[in-house]
Design a protein around this motif. Structure first.
Motif, PDB file in Angstrom:
ATOM      1  N   MET A   1      17.406 -47.093 -42.029  1.00 42.22           N
ATOM      2  CA  MET A   1      16.176 -46.320 -42.157  1.00 42.22           C
ATOM      3  C   MET A   1      14.998 -47.282 -42.187  1.00 42.22           C
ATOM      4  N   ASN A   2      14.165 -47.202 -41.171  1.00 40.80           N
ATOM      5  CA  ASN A   2      12.986 -48.055 -41.065  1.00 40.80           C
ATOM      6  C   ASN A   2      11.718 -47.246 -41.227  1.00 40.80           C
ATOM      7  N   ASN A   3      10.650 -47.940 -41.546  1.00 38.29           N
ATOM      8  CA  ASN A   3       9.339 -47.291 -41.689  1.00 38.29           C
ATOM      9  C   ASN A   3       9.444 -46.043 -42.570  1.00 38.29           C
ATOM     10  N   LEU A   4      10.020 -46.203 -43.735  1.00 31.68           N
ATOM     11  CA  LEU A   4      10.227 -45.071 -44.623  1.00 31.68           C
ATOM     12  C   LEU A   4       8.912 -44.474 -45.084  1.00 31.68           C
ATOM     13  N   LYS A   5       8.928 -43.168 -45.260  1.00 35.41           N
ATOM     14  CA  LYS A   5       7.748 -42.420 -45.682  1.00 35.41           C
ATOM     15  C   LYS A   5       8.053 -41.699 -46.993  1.00 35.41           C
ATOM     16  N   PRO A   6       7.028 -41.367 -47.771  1.00 32.72           N
ATOM     17  CA  PRO A   6       7.282 -40.639 -49.022  1.00 32.72           C
ATOM     18  C   PRO A   6       8.071 -39.351 -48.806  1.00 32.72           C
ATOM     19  N   GLU A   7       7.883 -38.705 -47.664  1.00 39.26           N
ATOM     20  CA  GLU A   7       8.611 -37.463 -47.397  1.00 39.26           C
ATOM     21  C   GLU A   7      10.094 -37.688 -47.104  1.00 39.26           C
ATOM     22  N   ASP A   8      10.507 -38.939 -46.996  1.00 41.57           N
ATOM     23  CA  ASP A   8      11.929 -39.242 -46.856  1.00 41.57           C
ATOM     24  C   ASP A   8      12.636 -39.268 -48.217  1.00 41.57           C
ATOM     25  N   THR A   9      11.888 -39.157 -49.277  1.00 35.72           N
ATOM     26  CA  THR A   9      12.479 -39.160 -50.612  1.00 35.72           C
ATOM     27  C   THR A   9      13.438 -37.991 -50.774  1.00 35.72           C
ATOM     28  N   ALA A  10      14.668 -38.286 -51.132  1.00 32.89           N
ATOM     29  CA  ALA A  10      15.709 -37.261 -51.253  1.00 32.89           C
ATOM     30  C   ALA A  10      17.002 -37.913 -51.710  1.00 32.89           C
ATOM     31  N   VAL A  11      17.963 -37.083 -52.042  1.00 32.00           N
ATOM     32  CA  VAL A  11      19.335 -37.550 -52.199  1.00 32.00           C
ATOM     33  C   VAL A  11      19.995 -37.449 -50.827  1.00 32.00           C
ATOM     34  N   TYR A  12      20.572 -38.550 -50.391  1.00 37.53           N
ATOM     35  CA  TYR A  12      21.204 -38.610 -49.081  1.00 37.53           C
ATOM     36  C   TYR A  12      22.718 -38.486 -49.229  1.00 37.53           C
ATOM     37  N   TYR A  13      23.279 -37.593 -48.446  1.00 39.74           N
ATOM     38  CA  TYR A  13      24.711 -37.325 -48.484  1.00 39.74           C
ATOM     39  C   TYR A  13      25.346 -37.670 -47.143  1.00 39.74           C
ATOM     40  N   CYS A  14      26.587 -38.053 -47.223  1.00 40.84           N
ATOM     41  CA  CYS A  14      27.393 -38.315 -46.041  1.00 40.84           C
ATOM     42  C   CYS A  14      28.556 -37.329 -46.032  1.00 40.84           C
ATOM     43  N   ALA A  15      28.945 -36.876 -44.851  1.00 41.81           N
ATOM     44  CA  ALA A  15      30.070 -35.966 -44.731  1.00 41.81           C
ATOM     45  C   ALA A  15      30.886 -36.328 -43.505  1.00 41.81           C
ATOM     46  N   ALA A  16      32.194 -36.194 -43.632  1.00 41.86           N
ATOM     47  CA  ALA A  16      33.114 -36.433 -42.534  1.00 41.86           C
ATOM     48  C   ALA A  16      33.849 -35.140 -42.230  1.00 41.86           C
ATOM     49  N   ALA A  17      34.037 -34.842 -40.959  1.00 41.09           N
ATOM     50  CA  ALA A  17      34.687 -33.590 -40.598  1.00 41.09           C
ATOM     51  C   ALA A  17      35.385 -33.724 -39.259  1.00 41.09           C
ATOM     52  N   ASN A  18      36.456 -32.958 -39.115  1.00 42.44           N
ATOM     53  CA  ASN A  18      37.116 -32.830 -37.818  1.00 42.44           C
ATOM     54  C   ASN A  18      36.298 -31.849 -36.996  1.00 42.44           C
ATOM     55  N   SER A  19      35.262 -32.358 -36.409  1.00 40.10           N
ATOM     56  CA  SER A  19      34.288 -31.492 -35.763  1.00 40.10           C
ATOM     57  C   SER A  19      33.705 -32.203 -34.556  1.00 40.10           C
ATOM     58  N   PHE A  20      33.217 -31.399 -33.621  1.00 37.89           N
ATOM     59  CA  PHE A  20      32.405 -31.992 -32.570  1.00 37.89           C
ATOM     60  C   PHE A  20      31.121 -32.504 -33.200  1.00 37.89           C
ATOM     61  N   VAL A  21      30.625 -33.630 -32.706  1.00 37.50           N
ATOM     62  CA  VAL A  21      29.452 -34.226 -33.310  1.00 37.50           C
ATOM     63  C   VAL A  21      28.263 -33.276 -33.261  1.00 37.50           C
ATOM     64  N   ARG A  22      28.151 -32.475 -32.234  1.00 34.41           N
ATOM     65  CA  ARG A  22      27.020 -31.546 -32.149  1.00 34.41           C
ATOM     66  C   ARG A  22      27.076 -30.483 -33.241  1.00 34.41           C
ATOM     67  N   ASP A  23      28.267 -30.170 -33.721  1.00 34.51           N
ATOM     68  CA  ASP A  23      28.417 -29.143 -34.752  1.00 34.51           C
ATOM     69  C   ASP A  23      28.144 -29.682 -36.150  1.00 34.51           C
ATOM     70  N   MET A  24      28.010 -30.990 -36.286  1.00 30.70           N
ATOM     71  CA  MET A  24      27.729 -31.567 -37.612  1.00 30.70           C
ATOM     72  C   MET A  24      26.361 -31.144 -38.111  1.00 30.70           C
ATOM     73  N   GLN A  25      25.483 -30.735 -37.199  1.00 28.74           N
ATOM     74  CA  GLN A  25      24.149 -30.331 -37.614  1.00 28.74           C
ATOM     75  C   GLN A  25      24.173 -29.099 -38.503  1.00 28.74           C
ATOM     76  N   SER A  26      25.216 -28.295 -38.374  1.00 31.50           N
ATOM     77  CA  SER A  26      25.299 -27.071 -39.157  1.00 31.50           C
ATOM     78  C   SER A  26      26.412 -27.125 -40.204  1.00 31.50           C
ATOM     79  N   LEU A  27      26.962 -28.313 -40.442  1.00 32.19           N
ATOM     80  CA  LEU A  27      28.020 -28.437 -41.442  1.00 32.19           C
ATOM     81  C   LEU A  27      27.499 -28.116 -42.836  1.00 32.19           C
TER      82      LEU A  27
END
Length: 128
Positions: free
Chosen positions: A85-111
């Motif tokens: 993560m470069n050029n971070l902005k205050p609006e990037d403040t959050a808890v960041y989560y990672c998830a792994a799934a047997n899924s098409f990569v395009r479907d990860m957007q709605s996981l």
């Protein structure tokens, strides 16, 4: 069982960089072999998609808000996925989560939590 563990969060100034890591093991690692996604949740807001990457690292997706600033990559020999993560902005403040799934990569957007393997999250705080 499988585990997902995020690390690398912290408190930084606007414009700084951070690299988050997502380590997977067990069944989570097997799922990560399909696709891994990064998500974030700011206080009072819903969890949102940030980025995803397929098993080979050749296909990745980004939310519009982080395009050209964040880069996702993976080291399959170590079962680790990174989010630079470069050029971070205050609006990037959050808890960041990672998830792994047997899924098409395009479907990860709605996981959603409850599907796949999710970590406990790592806090990123960006001050102006």
């Amino acid at each position: 069982q499988g585990q997902v563990a995020e690390s690398g969060g912290g408190s930084v100034q606007a414009g700084d960089s951070l690299r988050l890591s997502c380590a997977t093991s067990g069944r989570a690692a097997a799922s990560a072999a399909a696709a891994v996604g990064w998500y974030r949740q700011a206080p009072g807001k819903e969890r949102e998609f940030v980025s995803s990457i397929n098993w080979s690292g050749e296909i990745s997706h980004y939310a519009d808000s982080v395009k050209d600033r964040f880069t996702v990559s993976r080291d399959n020999a170590k079962d680790v996925v990174y989010l630079q993560m470069n050029n971070l902005k205050p609006e990037d403040t959050a808890v960041y989560y990672c998830a792994a799934a047997n899924s098409f990569v395009r479907d990860m957007q709605s996981l959603k939590p409850g599907n796949g393997f999710w970590g406990q999250g790592t806090q990123v705080t960006v001050s102006s």
